[in-house]
Motif scaffolding. Structure first.
Motif, PDB file in Angstrom:
ATOM      1  N   MET A 179       0.833  -1.199   0.000  1.00  0.00           N
ATOM      2  CA  MET A 179       0.000   0.000   0.000  1.00  0.00           C
ATOM      3  C   MET A 179       0.868   1.250   0.000  1.00  0.00           C
ATOM      4  N   PRO A 180       0.331   2.396  -0.448  1.00  0.00           N
ATOM      5  CA  PRO A 180       1.096   3.651  -0.381  1.00  0.00           C
ATOM      6  C   PRO A 180       1.342   4.070   1.066  1.00  0.00           C
ATOM      7  N   GLY A 181       2.331   4.942   1.248  1.00  0.00           N
ATOM      8  CA  GLY A 181       2.681   5.386   2.587  1.00  0.00           C
ATOM      9  C   GLY A 181       1.528   6.025   3.332  1.00  0.00           C
ATOM     10  N   ARG A 182       0.714   6.825   2.653  1.00  0.00           N
ATOM     11  CA  ARG A 182      -0.388   7.521   3.342  1.00  0.00           C
ATOM     12  C   ARG A 182      -1.406   6.513   3.873  1.00  0.00           C
ATOM     13  N   THR A 183      -1.632   5.425   3.133  1.00  0.00           N
ATOM     14  CA  THR A 183      -2.592   4.416   3.570  1.00  0.00           C
ATOM     15  C   THR A 183      -2.016   3.592   4.704  1.00  0.00           C
ATOM     16  N   LEU A 184      -0.703   3.340   4.669  1.00  0.00           N
ATOM     17  CA  LEU A 184      -0.065   2.619   5.768  1.00  0.00           C
ATOM     18  C   LEU A 184      -0.166   3.425   7.057  1.00  0.00           C
ATOM     19  N   ARG A 185      -0.018   4.736   6.964  1.00  0.00           N
ATOM     20  CA  ARG A 185      -0.173   5.576   8.159  1.00  0.00           C
ATOM     21  C   ARG A 185      -1.592   5.483   8.696  1.00  0.00           C
ATOM     22  N   ALA A 186      -2.564   5.455   7.792  1.00  0.00           N
ATOM     23  CA  ALA A 186      -3.960   5.339   8.221  1.00  0.00           C
ATOM     24  C   ALA A 186      -4.223   3.978   8.861  1.00  0.00           C
ATOM     25  N   TYR A 187      -3.593   2.941   8.317  1.00  0.00           N
ATOM     26  CA  TYR A 187      -3.741   1.602   8.897  1.00  0.00           C
ATOM     27  C   TYR A 187      -3.173   1.564  10.312  1.00  0.00           C
ATOM     28  N   LYS A 188      -2.000   2.187  10.504  1.00  0.00           N
ATOM     29  CA  LYS A 188      -1.391   2.221  11.830  1.00  0.00           C
ATOM     30  C   LYS A 188      -2.272   2.973  12.832  1.00  0.00           C
ATOM     31  N   THR A 189      -2.891   4.046  12.370  1.00  0.00           N
ATOM     32  CA  THR A 189      -3.822   4.785  13.230  1.00  0.00           C
ATOM     33  C   THR A 189      -4.989   3.897  13.646  1.00  0.00           C
ATOM     34  N   LEU A 190      -5.463   3.096  12.715  1.00  0.00           N
ATOM     35  CA  LEU A 190      -6.561   2.172  12.977  1.00  0.00           C
ATOM     36  C   LEU A 190      -6.168   1.162  14.052  1.00  0.00           C
ATOM     37  N   VAL A 191      -4.937   0.637  13.950  1.00  0.00           N
ATOM     38  CA  VAL A 191      -4.468  -0.353  14.918  1.00  0.00           C
ATOM     39  C   VAL A 191      -4.286   0.275  16.291  1.00  0.00           C
ATOM     40  N   ARG A 192      -3.685   1.473  16.321  1.00  0.00           N
ATOM     41  CA  ARG A 192      -3.440   2.132  17.616  1.00  0.00           C
ATOM     42  C   ARG A 192      -4.744   2.449  18.332  1.00  0.00           C
ATOM     43  N   ALA A 193      -5.801   2.674  17.574  1.00  0.00           N
ATOM     44  CA  ALA A 193      -7.092   2.990  18.186  1.00  0.00           C
ATOM     45  C   ALA A 193      -7.644   1.818  18.990  1.00  0.00           C
ATOM     46  N   LEU A 194      -7.158   0.633  18.729  1.00  0.00           N
ATOM     47  CA  LEU A 194      -7.607  -0.540  19.483  1.00  0.00           C
ATOM     48  C   LEU A 194      -6.949  -0.611  20.858  1.00  0.00           C
ATOM     49  N   GLY A 195      -5.869   0.160  21.044  1.00  0.00           N
ATOM     50  CA  GLY A 195      -5.194   0.170  22.332  1.00  0.00           C
ATOM     51  C   GLY A 195      -4.198  -0.951  22.513  1.00  0.00           C
ATOM     52  N   GLY A 196      -3.950  -1.736  21.450  1.00  0.00           N
ATOM     53  CA  GLY A 196      -3.005  -2.841  21.554  1.00  0.00           C
ATOM     54  C   GLY A 196      -1.638  -2.468  21.025  1.00  0.00           C
ATOM     55  N   ILE A 197      -0.827  -3.493  20.781  1.00  0.00           N
ATOM     56  CA  ILE A 197       0.527  -3.307  20.282  1.00  0.00           C
ATOM     57  C   ILE A 197       0.524  -3.491  18.767  1.00  0.00           C
ATOM     58  N   MET A 198       1.210  -2.607  18.059  1.00  0.00           N
ATOM     59  CA  MET A 198       1.308  -2.702  16.607  1.00  0.00           C
ATOM     60  C   MET A 198       1.995  -4.008  16.212  1.00  0.00           C
ATOM     61  N   GLU A 199       1.333  -4.780  15.366  1.00  0.00           N
ATOM     62  CA  GLU A 199       1.906  -6.039  14.905  1.00  0.00           C
ATOM     63  C   GLU A 199       2.996  -5.755  13.871  1.00  0.00           C
ATOM     64  N   THR A 200       4.197  -6.268  14.138  1.00  0.00           N
ATOM     65  CA  THR A 200       5.307  -6.114  13.204  1.00  0.00           C
ATOM     66  C   THR A 200       5.999  -7.453  13.028  1.00  0.00           C
ATOM     67  N   MET A 201       6.876  -7.533  12.040  1.00  0.00           N
ATOM     68  CA  MET A 201       7.672  -8.728  11.844  1.00  0.00           C
ATOM     69  C   MET A 201       9.020  -8.331  11.266  1.00  0.00           C
ATOM     70  N   VAL A 202      10.026  -9.156  11.518  1.00  0.00           N
ATOM     71  CA  VAL A 202      11.355  -8.926  10.969  1.00  0.00           C
ATOM     72  C   VAL A 202      11.451  -9.651   9.634  1.00  0.00           C
ATOM     73  N   PHE A 203      11.788  -8.887   8.594  1.00  0.00           N
ATOM     74  CA  PHE A 203      11.846  -9.439   7.242  1.00  0.00           C
ATOM     75  C   PHE A 203      13.291  -9.420   6.777  1.00  0.00           C
ATOM     76  N   THR A 204      13.799 -10.580   6.365  1.00  0.00           N
ATOM     77  CA  THR A 204      15.177 -10.680   5.894  1.00  0.00           C
ATOM     78  C   THR A 204      15.246 -10.388   4.407  1.00  0.00           C
ATOM     79  N   MET A 205      16.056  -9.399   4.025  1.00  0.00           N
ATOM     80  CA  MET A 205      16.220  -9.024   2.633  1.00  0.00           C
ATOM     81  C   MET A 205      17.263  -9.921   1.973  1.00  0.00           C
ATOM     82  N   PRO A 206      17.271  -9.997   0.623  1.00  0.00           N
ATOM     83  CA  PRO A 206      18.228 -10.857  -0.075  1.00  0.00           C
ATOM     84  C   PRO A 206      19.692 -10.537   0.218  1.00  0.00           C
ATOM     85  N   ASN A 207      20.005  -9.275   0.554  1.00  0.00           N
ATOM     86  CA  ASN A 207      21.400  -8.914   0.841  1.00  0.00           C
ATOM     87  C   ASN A 207      21.808  -9.256   2.274  1.00  0.00           C
TER      88      ASN A 207
END
Length: 312
Positions: A179-207
């Protein structure tokens, strides 16, 4: 007696120049670093997709078999296009640069190579699919893989669920959301409104480097700022509007039957190649050609889905 001025002192002082180039022409799109590349032989890569299955029936004892229809298929071709540019360097400029320890041609080749990478990323997002332009998510995602039509809507968990439910090629597994950056920011706002912890993951790049990205139900969510934020309703056009799309899909697994991949002729390297052309016939210039023969492919219609008309 007047003191020495900075202007006069400057004539006797050499300023330090930092080695290399600080790159600040940047567009965020980490997914480009992990997309697979598939080589093909011949003039095109032909994918046979199921169009209709051979029919069957329930049969009573003594009944007549009428299920005689054969299966049908649709053949979809994918072929590479050319992205190319020449780095030309004057002999005198080269001589003076090398005398100062600077490989000016290497810098120019590196700059052209970066431009090719950016052209490819832009093409994946907004290409017309008409040669010599790249295929894009906009042109390749099947109409049946769009979420419910809307004139404009805010990102929501329900919409993301609908989007992911359309990805079927790996039996419902989803490898990525984009998604574009502006939509990702809106998604994060949506998650924070729940009062929980933002779900993240560690992604290994090819390098070998690792980066932390947002996640939705353990699916990595990639920011891609090449995606249009000026779409019209339901993704009809990429310009003249104020909306955006979110995509979800799967990587191809090498079978060329399930997901997305970049493609290239087997006889050339994946990505970018450099070819020394030589000295120009009528000018004191050396020419090096930088090029890529490639395209973007979605091998399975059910391998990618599109959520359109997002207004935040």
């Amino acid at each position: 007696m007047a003191t020495q001025t900075l202007a006069e002192a400057q004539k006797l002082i050499n300023n330090e120049i930092v080695q290399g180039i600080a790159e600040d022409i940047i567009t965020t799109n980490p997914i480009y670093n992990v997309i697979p590349w598939t080589g093909y032989e011949g003039q095109a890569l032909l994918v046979n997709r199921e169009n209709a299955l051979g029919d069957v029936q329930n049969l009573a004892v003594g009944g007549t078999i009428t299920a005689k229809a054969a299966s049908t298929f649709t053949q979809v071709p994918f072929t590479a296009i050319t992205i190319i540019g020449d780095a030309e360097l004057n002999g005198l400029v080269s001589a003076q640069s090398s005398s100062a320890g600077v490989d000016q041609m290497a810098i120019e080749v590196s700059s052209k190579a970066k431009s090719i990478g950016r052209q490819i990323q832009n093409g994946i997002a907004t290409g017309t699919g008409v040669s010599p332009q790249l295929n894009s998510l906009h042109t390749l995602v099947d109409a049946s893989q769009y979420t419910t039509a809307s004139a404009g809507q805010a990102i929501s968990f329900a919409l993301l669920d609908e989007l992911c439910n359309l990805v079927k090629a790996k039996d419902g597994m989803v490898d990525w959301i984009m998604m574009p950056g502006r939509t990702l920011r809106a998604y994060k706002t949506l998650v924070r409104a729940l009062g929980g912890i933002m779900e993240t993951m560690v992604f290994t790049m090819p390098n070998g480097t690792q980066r932390t990205v947002s996640a939705y139900e353990n699916i990595p969510v990639f920011q891609n700022d090449w995606l249009s934020t000026t779409e019209t309703a339901n993704g009809a056009l990429l310009t003249t509007g104020a909306l955006a799309s979110v995509y979800a899909g799967v990587w191809d697994d090498g079978s060329q039957k399930v997901g997305v991949s970049m493609i290239h002729p087997m006889s050339v390297p994946a990505g970018i190649s450099v070819e020394v052309v030589g000295v120009a016939e009528t000018k004191d210039e050396t020419i090096t050609r930088i090029k890529s023969y490639c395209n973007f492919a979605i091998f399975n219609r059910r391998g990618v889905a599109r959520l359109t008309s997002i207004n935040n």
